[in-house]
Design a protein around this motif. Structure first.
Motif, PDB file in Angstrom:
ATOM      1  N   VAL A 142      36.403  39.345  45.375  1.00  0.00           N
ATOM      2  CA  VAL A 142      37.777  40.200  45.350  1.00  0.00           C
ATOM      3  C   VAL A 142      37.379  41.594  45.141  1.00  0.00           C
ATOM      4  O   VAL A 142      36.755  42.030  44.158  1.00  0.00           O
ATOM      5  N   THR A 143      37.743  42.314  46.161  1.00  0.00           N
ATOM      6  CA  THR A 143      37.744  43.764  45.732  1.00  0.00           C
ATOM      7  C   THR A 143      39.033  44.677  45.560  1.00  0.00           C
ATOM      8  O   THR A 143      39.820  44.271  46.102  1.00  0.00           O
ATOM      9  N   GLN A 144      38.881  45.393  44.653  1.00  0.00           N
ATOM     10  CA  GLN A 144      40.027  46.004  44.107  1.00  0.00           C
ATOM     11  C   GLN A 144      39.945  47.438  43.868  1.00  0.00           C
ATOM     12  O   GLN A 144      38.851  48.050  43.778  1.00  0.00           O
ATOM     13  N   VAL A 145      41.056  48.260  43.795  1.00  0.00           N
ATOM     14  CA  VAL A 145      41.092  49.590  43.645  1.00  0.00           C
ATOM     15  C   VAL A 145      41.648  49.913  42.225  1.00  0.00           C
ATOM     16  O   VAL A 145      42.359  48.883  41.737  1.00  0.00           O
ATOM     17  N   PRO A 146      41.380  51.158  41.689  1.00  0.00           N
ATOM     18  CA  PRO A 146      41.935  51.495  40.269  1.00  0.00           C
ATOM     19  C   PRO A 146      43.438  51.117  40.556  1.00  0.00           C
ATOM     20  O   PRO A 146      44.223  51.528  41.502  1.00  0.00           O
ATOM     21  N   GLY A 147      44.206  50.443  39.319  1.00  0.00           N
ATOM     22  CA  GLY A 147      45.489  50.218  39.418  1.00  0.00           C
ATOM     23  C   GLY A 147      45.701  48.459  39.931  1.00  0.00           C
ATOM     24  O   GLY A 147      46.780  48.240  40.033  1.00  0.00           O
ATOM     25  N   GLY A 148      44.427  48.046  40.214  1.00  0.00           N
ATOM     26  CA  GLY A 148      44.496  46.529  40.367  1.00  0.00           C
ATOM     27  C   GLY A 148      44.960  46.063  41.907  1.00  0.00           C
ATOM     28  O   GLY A 148      44.951  44.664  42.178  1.00  0.00           O
ATOM     29  N   GLU A 149      45.103  47.038  42.858  1.00  0.00           N
ATOM     30  CA  GLU A 149      45.529  46.354  44.139  1.00  0.00           C
ATOM     31  C   GLU A 149      44.375  45.846  44.727  1.00  0.00           C
ATOM     32  O   GLU A 149      43.211  46.425  44.796  1.00  0.00           O
ATOM     33  N   VAL A 150      44.361  44.598  45.192  1.00  0.00           N
ATOM     34  CA  VAL A 150      43.609  43.985  46.108  1.00  0.00           C
ATOM     35  C   VAL A 150      43.320  44.427  47.411  1.00  0.00           C
ATOM     36  O   VAL A 150      44.489  44.571  48.158  1.00  0.00           O
ATOM     37  N   VAL A 151      42.289  44.869  47.930  1.00  0.00           N
ATOM     38  CA  VAL A 151      41.834  45.416  49.322  1.00  0.00           C
ATOM     39  C   VAL A 151      41.057  44.644  50.076  1.00  0.00           C
ATOM     40  O   VAL A 151      40.863  44.828  51.109  1.00  0.00           O
ATOM     41  N   GLY A 152      40.266  43.495  49.420  1.00  0.00           N
ATOM     42  CA  GLY A 152      39.418  42.472  50.072  1.00  0.00           C
ATOM     43  C   GLY A 152      39.381  41.258  49.463  1.00  0.00           C
ATOM     44  O   GLY A 152      39.384  41.325  48.249  1.00  0.00           O
ATOM     45  N   VAL A 153      39.307  40.326  50.240  1.00  0.00           N
ATOM     46  CA  VAL A 153      39.155  38.851  49.649  1.00  0.00           C
ATOM     47  C   VAL A 153      38.124  38.160  50.565  1.00  0.00           C
ATOM     48  O   VAL A 153      38.370  38.262  51.933  1.00  0.00           O
ATOM     49  N   LYS A 154      36.967  37.976  50.103  1.00  0.00           N
ATOM     50  CA  LYS A 154      35.952  37.074  50.990  1.00  0.00           C
ATOM     51  C   LYS A 154      35.638  35.669  50.082  1.00  0.00           C
ATOM     52  O   LYS A 154      35.288  35.634  48.841  1.00  0.00           O
ATOM     53  N   ILE A 155      35.875  34.689  50.899  1.00  0.00           N
ATOM     54  CA  ILE A 155      35.450  33.113  50.177  1.00  0.00           C
ATOM     55  C   ILE A 155      33.891  33.058  50.385  1.00  0.00           C
ATOM     56  O   ILE A 155      33.610  33.022  51.671  1.00  0.00           O
ATOM     57  N   GLY A 156      33.249  32.763  49.356  1.00  0.00           N
ATOM     58  CA  GLY A 156      31.915  32.310  49.385  1.00  0.00           C
ATOM     59  C   GLY A 156      31.674  30.990  49.461  1.00  0.00           C
ATOM     60  O   GLY A 156      32.269  30.331  50.338  1.00  0.00           O
ATOM     61  N   GLU A 157      30.782  30.327  48.729  1.00  0.00           N
ATOM     62  CA  GLU A 157      30.439  29.099  48.622  1.00  0.00           C
ATOM     63  C   GLU A 157      31.704  28.342  48.457  1.00  0.00           C
ATOM     64  O   GLU A 157      32.655  28.577  47.330  1.00  0.00           O
ATOM     65  N   CYS A 158      32.086  27.357  49.107  1.00  0.00           N
ATOM     66  CA  CYS A 158      33.329  26.375  49.080  1.00  0.00           C
ATOM     67  C   CYS A 158      33.115  25.204  49.928  1.00  0.00           C
ATOM     68  O   CYS A 158      32.687  25.173  50.732  1.00  0.00           O
ATOM     69  N   ASN A 159      33.727  24.074  48.985  1.00  0.00           N
ATOM     70  CA  ASN A 159      33.693  22.843  49.660  1.00  0.00           C
ATOM     71  C   ASN A 159      34.970  22.597  50.138  1.00  0.00           C
ATOM     72  O   ASN A 159      35.397  21.252  50.261  1.00  0.00           O
ATOM     73  N   GLY A 160      36.004  23.437  50.359  1.00  0.00           N
ATOM     74  CA  GLY A 160      37.264  23.189  51.130  1.00  0.00           C
ATOM     75  C   GLY A 160      37.287  23.382  52.334  1.00  0.00           C
ATOM     76  O   GLY A 160      36.435  24.061  52.999  1.00  0.00           O
ATOM     77  N   ASP A 161      38.442  22.825  53.339  1.00  0.00           N
ATOM     78  CA  ASP A 161      38.509  23.213  54.673  1.00  0.00           C
ATOM     79  C   ASP A 161      39.247  24.468  54.862  1.00  0.00           C
ATOM     80  O   ASP A 161      39.522  25.420  54.067  1.00  0.00           O
ATOM     81  N   GLU A 162      39.441  24.790  56.100  1.00  0.00           N
ATOM     82  CA  GLU A 162      40.235  25.995  56.462  1.00  0.00           C
ATOM     83  C   GLU A 162      41.469  26.316  56.075  1.00  0.00           C
ATOM     84  O   GLU A 162      41.814  27.575  55.497  1.00  0.00           O
ATOM     85  N   ALA A 163      42.282  25.165  55.880  1.00  0.00           N
ATOM     86  CA  ALA A 163      43.587  25.257  55.085  1.00  0.00           C
ATOM     87  C   ALA A 163      43.293  25.996  53.759  1.00  0.00           C
ATOM     88  O   ALA A 163      44.080  26.538  53.104  1.00  0.00           O
ATOM     89  N   VAL A 164      42.414  25.050  53.127  1.00  0.00           N
ATOM     90  CA  VAL A 164      42.264  25.471  51.635  1.00  0.00           C
ATOM     91  C   VAL A 164      41.779  26.879  51.463  1.00  0.00           C
ATOM     92  O   VAL A 164      42.255  27.818  50.666  1.00  0.00           O
ATOM     93  N   LEU A 165      40.758  27.482  52.449  1.00  0.00           N
ATOM     94  CA  LEU A 165      40.461  28.853  52.491  1.00  0.00           C
ATOM     95  C   LEU A 165      41.406  29.697  52.608  1.00  0.00           C
ATOM     96  O   LEU A 165      41.635  30.678  51.762  1.00  0.00           O
ATOM     97  N   GLN A 166      42.373  29.806  53.452  1.00  0.00           N
ATOM     98  CA  GLN A 166      43.413  30.393  53.801  1.00  0.00           C
ATOM     99  C   GLN A 166      44.603  30.462  52.635  1.00  0.00           C
ATOM    100  O   GLN A 166      45.081  31.632  52.426  1.00  0.00           O
ATOM    101  N   SER A 167      44.749  29.324  51.908  1.00  0.00           N
ATOM    102  CA  SER A 167      45.492  29.195  50.878  1.00  0.00           C
ATOM    103  C   SER A 167      44.873  30.128  49.633  1.00  0.00           C
ATOM    104  O   SER A 167      45.740  30.650  48.969  1.00  0.00           O
ATOM    105  N   ILE A 168      43.715  29.842  49.428  1.00  0.00           N
ATOM    106  CA  ILE A 168      42.887  30.771  48.357  1.00  0.00           C
ATOM    107  C   ILE A 168      43.241  32.355  48.650  1.00  0.00           C
ATOM    108  O   ILE A 168      43.554  33.190  47.720  1.00  0.00           O
ATOM    109  N   GLU A 169      42.916  32.715  49.700  1.00  0.00           N
ATOM    110  CA  GLU A 169      42.986  33.982  50.304  1.00  0.00           C
ATOM    111  C   GLU A 169      44.284  34.329  50.013  1.00  0.00           C
ATOM    112  O   GLU A 169      44.596  35.808  49.580  1.00  0.00           O
ATOM    113  N   ALA A 170      45.301  33.719  50.390  1.00  0.00           N
ATOM    114  CA  ALA A 170      46.742  34.349  50.472  1.00  0.00           C
ATOM    115  C   ALA A 170      47.045  34.332  48.881  1.00  0.00           C
ATOM    116  O   ALA A 170      47.829  35.432  48.719  1.00  0.00           O
ATOM    117  N   ALA A 171      46.665  33.368  48.154  1.00  0.00           N
ATOM    118  CA  ALA A 171      47.023  33.517  46.714  1.00  0.00           C
ATOM    119  C   ALA A 171      46.461  34.648  46.018  1.00  0.00           C
ATOM    120  O   ALA A 171      47.208  35.268  45.176  1.00  0.00           O
TER     121      ALA A 171
END
Length: 80
Positions: free
Chosen positions: A23-52
């Motif tokens: 997760v990349t954030q800026v001061p104030g806590g705003e998330v500006v980037g999410v990248k999933i690394g090693e993961c044993n989930g499928d595409e639906a899981v990856l999208q759900s984690i990123e959205a969360a």
């Protein structure tokens, strides 16, 4: 019967799921980037984690601003 699952949790999110989330954030806590690394989930899981992670923005600020980290590495291991 099937156990109730949150509408944001894909049916393919199974026991033993483990994902590294960068997760990349800026001061104030705003998330500006999410990248999933090693993961044993499928595409639906990856999208759900990123959205969360984006929904959790802004992230809480540390009690001491000197502790702020722009890049966070999180391990996602949901419980059933």
């Amino acid at each position: 019967t099937t156990p109730y699952r949150s509408p944001t949790r894909p049916p393919s999110a199974r026991e033993g799921l483990r994902c590294i989330v960068n997760v990349t954030q800026v001061p104030g806590g705003e998330v500006v980037g999410v990248k999933i690394g090693e993961c044993n989930g499928d595409e639906a899981v990856l999208q759900s984690i990123e959205a969360a992670v984006y929904r959790a923005s802004p992230l809480p600020e540390p009690p001491d601003p000197a502790l702020f980290e722009r890049n966070l590495r999180l391990e996602f291991k949901p419980g059933d």
